[in-house]
Design a protein around this motif. Structure first.
Motif, PDB file in Angstrom:
ATOM      1  N   GLU A   1      30.457  51.988  43.860  1.00  0.00           N
ATOM      2  CA  GLU A   1      29.480  51.112  44.741  1.00  0.00           C
ATOM      3  C   GLU A   1      29.875  49.663  44.161  1.00  0.00           C
ATOM      4  O   GLU A   1      29.820  48.712  45.316  1.00  0.00           O
ATOM      5  CB  GLU A   1      28.042  51.270  44.089  1.00  0.00           C
ATOM      6  CG  GLU A   1      27.097  50.494  44.592  1.00  0.00           C
ATOM      7  CD  GLU A   1      25.522  50.882  44.376  1.00  0.00           C
ATOM      8  OE1 GLU A   1      24.642  50.360  44.668  1.00  0.00           O
ATOM      9  OE2 GLU A   1      25.524  51.682  43.578  1.00  0.00           O
ATOM     10  N   GLN A   2      30.156  49.142  43.112  1.00  0.00           N
ATOM     11  CA  GLN A   2      30.591  47.610  42.779  1.00  0.00           C
ATOM     12  C   GLN A   2      31.950  47.353  43.503  1.00  0.00           C
ATOM     13  O   GLN A   2      31.910  46.392  44.063  1.00  0.00           O
ATOM     14  CB  GLN A   2      30.641  47.624  41.535  1.00  0.00           C
ATOM     15  CG  GLN A   2      31.049  46.177  40.948  1.00  0.00           C
ATOM     16  CD  GLN A   2      30.198  45.136  41.351  1.00  0.00           C
ATOM     17  OE1 GLN A   2      28.883  45.358  41.380  1.00  0.00           O
ATOM     18  NE2 GLN A   2      30.514  44.020  41.692  1.00  0.00           N
ATOM     19  N   THR A   3      32.877  48.194  43.410  1.00  0.00           N
ATOM     20  CA  THR A   3      34.190  47.881  44.134  1.00  0.00           C
ATOM     21  C   THR A   3      33.908  47.875  45.720  1.00  0.00           C
ATOM     22  O   THR A   3      34.698  46.756  46.325  1.00  0.00           O
ATOM     23  CB  THR A   3      35.020  48.971  43.768  1.00  0.00           C
ATOM     24  OG1 THR A   3      35.238  49.200  42.304  1.00  0.00           O
ATOM     25  CG2 THR A   3      36.641  48.484  44.416  1.00  0.00           C
ATOM     26  N   ASP A   4      33.034  48.601  46.297  1.00  0.00           N
ATOM     27  CA  ASP A   4      32.768  48.426  47.553  1.00  0.00           C
ATOM     28  C   ASP A   4      32.251  47.055  48.077  1.00  0.00           C
ATOM     29  O   ASP A   4      32.615  46.484  48.908  1.00  0.00           O
ATOM     30  CB  ASP A   4      31.933  49.516  48.322  1.00  0.00           C
ATOM     31  CG  ASP A   4      31.742  49.452  49.774  1.00  0.00           C
ATOM     32  OD1 ASP A   4      32.441  49.864  50.423  1.00  0.00           O
ATOM     33  OD2 ASP A   4      30.660  48.995  50.093  1.00  0.00           O
ATOM     34  N   LYS A   5      31.545  46.696  47.224  1.00  0.00           N
ATOM     35  CA  LYS A   5      30.817  45.231  47.484  1.00  0.00           C
ATOM     36  C   LYS A   5      31.885  44.172  47.349  1.00  0.00           C
ATOM     37  O   LYS A   5      32.012  43.257  47.917  1.00  0.00           O
ATOM     38  CB  LYS A   5      29.797  44.826  46.486  1.00  0.00           C
ATOM     39  CG  LYS A   5      28.519  46.046  46.662  1.00  0.00           C
ATOM     40  CD  LYS A   5      27.470  45.511  45.389  1.00  0.00           C
ATOM     41  CE  LYS A   5      26.365  46.463  45.411  1.00  0.00           C
ATOM     42  NZ  LYS A   5      25.250  45.984  44.590  1.00  0.00           N
ATOM     43  N   GLU A   6      32.706  44.284  46.414  1.00  0.00           N
ATOM     44  CA  GLU A   6      33.961  43.558  45.964  1.00  0.00           C
ATOM     45  C   GLU A   6      34.882  43.440  47.237  1.00  0.00           C
ATOM     46  O   GLU A   6      35.400  42.388  47.754  1.00  0.00           O
ATOM     47  CB  GLU A   6      34.593  43.814  44.719  1.00  0.00           C
ATOM     48  CG  GLU A   6      33.778  43.360  43.484  1.00  0.00           C
ATOM     49  CD  GLU A   6      34.579  44.057  42.409  1.00  0.00           C
ATOM     50  OE1 GLU A   6      35.777  44.341  42.442  1.00  0.00           O
ATOM     51  OE2 GLU A   6      33.926  43.775  41.218  1.00  0.00           O
ATOM     52  N   ALA A   7      35.196  44.721  47.517  1.00  0.00           N
ATOM     53  CA  ALA A   7      35.807  44.856  48.977  1.00  0.00           C
ATOM     54  C   ALA A   7      35.245  43.994  50.245  1.00  0.00           C
ATOM     55  O   ALA A   7      36.233  43.344  50.718  1.00  0.00           O
ATOM     56  CB  ALA A   7      36.249  46.086  49.337  1.00  0.00           C
ATOM     57  N   THR A   8      34.161  44.145  50.370  1.00  0.00           N
ATOM     58  CA  THR A   8      33.474  43.359  51.419  1.00  0.00           C
ATOM     59  C   THR A   8      33.600  41.941  51.386  1.00  0.00           C
ATOM     60  O   THR A   8      33.738  41.337  52.454  1.00  0.00           O
ATOM     61  CB  THR A   8      31.836  43.955  51.639  1.00  0.00           C
ATOM     62  OG1 THR A   8      31.900  45.392  51.881  1.00  0.00           O
ATOM     63  CG2 THR A   8      31.261  43.270  52.621  1.00  0.00           C
TER      64      THR A   8
END
Length: 316
Positions: free
Chosen positions: A287-294
């Motif tokens: 979940e955190q990595t998805d936010k960072e990717a965005t």
């Protein structure tokens, strides 16, 4: 609570799977030869043999393609380190040993063809490339946090798939049909390597669910590509990320999630308390990595828009 399986027990229990996957690999691996993918007619002597030494204007590759080709090749060059490490958590005997030898030979072929292509086409400075190779290989690649079979196979599953994605996108970035064909061939090998390791890891999840889940979570939440210590790694990797060769979104969507789905990580019902805890940790990381990717994608879009606007002003 049952005791964890020892490394010897894991190797023994998983060897039938290793033998099955080795035989599958040998049945699918296509024979090919590096010399068939290099445009030898473009080659000429350098100054030491009466020719002309490299000049930046001789290269037909963009700065992004140069960075991607160099990073990918220097990564392959550290094969002796990888061979040593994989031998340490596999066995030199039986199917394990045969696989290590075969995998090493195939990976070495990738370095041979990429270097021949770059030198013959004068795609990058061969002196700088050789100096970086010497520095990179002298330093070696060390993964102290990967001790153990389960962490090892989890890591190489992700690393091989990531390398496949990087090679394919590098081929497109080169804007040269010959380079694209060569890197497609390499990427096909990397995909077969990934399948071997992925299926070993799947069998490990069935054999020792909690142990394997802990290993997978540890690897994914601390993952770094093997070239991280090479000269100019940060500059080259940032260029690749900015221009879509390999970035955090691709790592998440094209590498991590496909293997997660293949292993059925979030559908399994055989985890104990340790496995559940690790799965929850992994879910939070995803979940955190998805936010960072965005966030990265938004920043990159703004950067590329500014770059395009600047070019338009210069051309006007």
């Amino acid at each position: 609570m049952p005791a964890d399986l020892t490394q010897l027990q894991l190797l023994t229990e998983l060897e039938p799977t290793a033998e099955k996957e080795l035989n599958r690999h040998l049945s699918l691996a296509r024979e090919w030869h590096p010399h068939d993918y290099v445009p030898w007619d473009k080659g000429r002597n350098f100054a030491a043999m009466g020719g002309e030494d490299w000049d930046p204007e001789q290269s037909q590759l963009s700065e992004v393609a140069k960075a991607a080709m160099t990073l990918n090749l220097l990564t392959e060059d550290n094969l002796p380190s990888y061979h040593r490490e994989i031998t340490e958590y596999f066995s030199p005997d039986g199917a394990w040993g045969t696989w290590v030898g075969r995998w090493t030979a195939e990976e070495n072929r990738h370095a041979i063809v990429m270097r021949d292509y770059l030198v013959v086409t004068r795609g990058v400075d061969p002196v700088a490339l050789e100096n970086d190779r010497m520095t990179n290989m002298t330093k070696g690649a060390h993964s102290d946090d990967l001790n153990g079979l389960l962490r090892g196979v989890a890591y190489v599953t992700v690393q091989e798939l990531g390398t496949r994605v990087s090679h394919r996108n590098t081929g497109k970035a080169c804007n040269d049909p010959l380079a694209d064909k060569m890197l497609q061939r390499i990427a096909a090998d990397e995909n077969l390597h990934m399948i071997f390791y992925r299926n070993i890891c799947a069998a490990a999840l069935d054999l020792a669910p909690d142990q394997a889940m802990e290993a997978i979570t540890s690897v994914l939440t601390n993952f770094a590509m093997p070239g991280i210590g090479m000269p100019n790694f940060r500059r080259m990797s940032l260029l690749m990320a900015k221009y879509g060769v390999y970035d955090i979104r691709q790592h998440l969507d094209d590498v991590v999630w496909p293997v997660m789905r293949k292993w059925g990580i979030f559908d399994r019902t055989d985890f104990g308390a340790r496995g559940e805890k690790s799965r929850e940790e992994l879910a939070a990381w995803l979940e955190q990595t998805d936010k960072e990717a965005t966030r990265f994608e938004e920043q990159r879009d703004r950067f590329l828009a500014r770059e395009a606007a600047k070019r338009e002003r210069v051309d006007a």
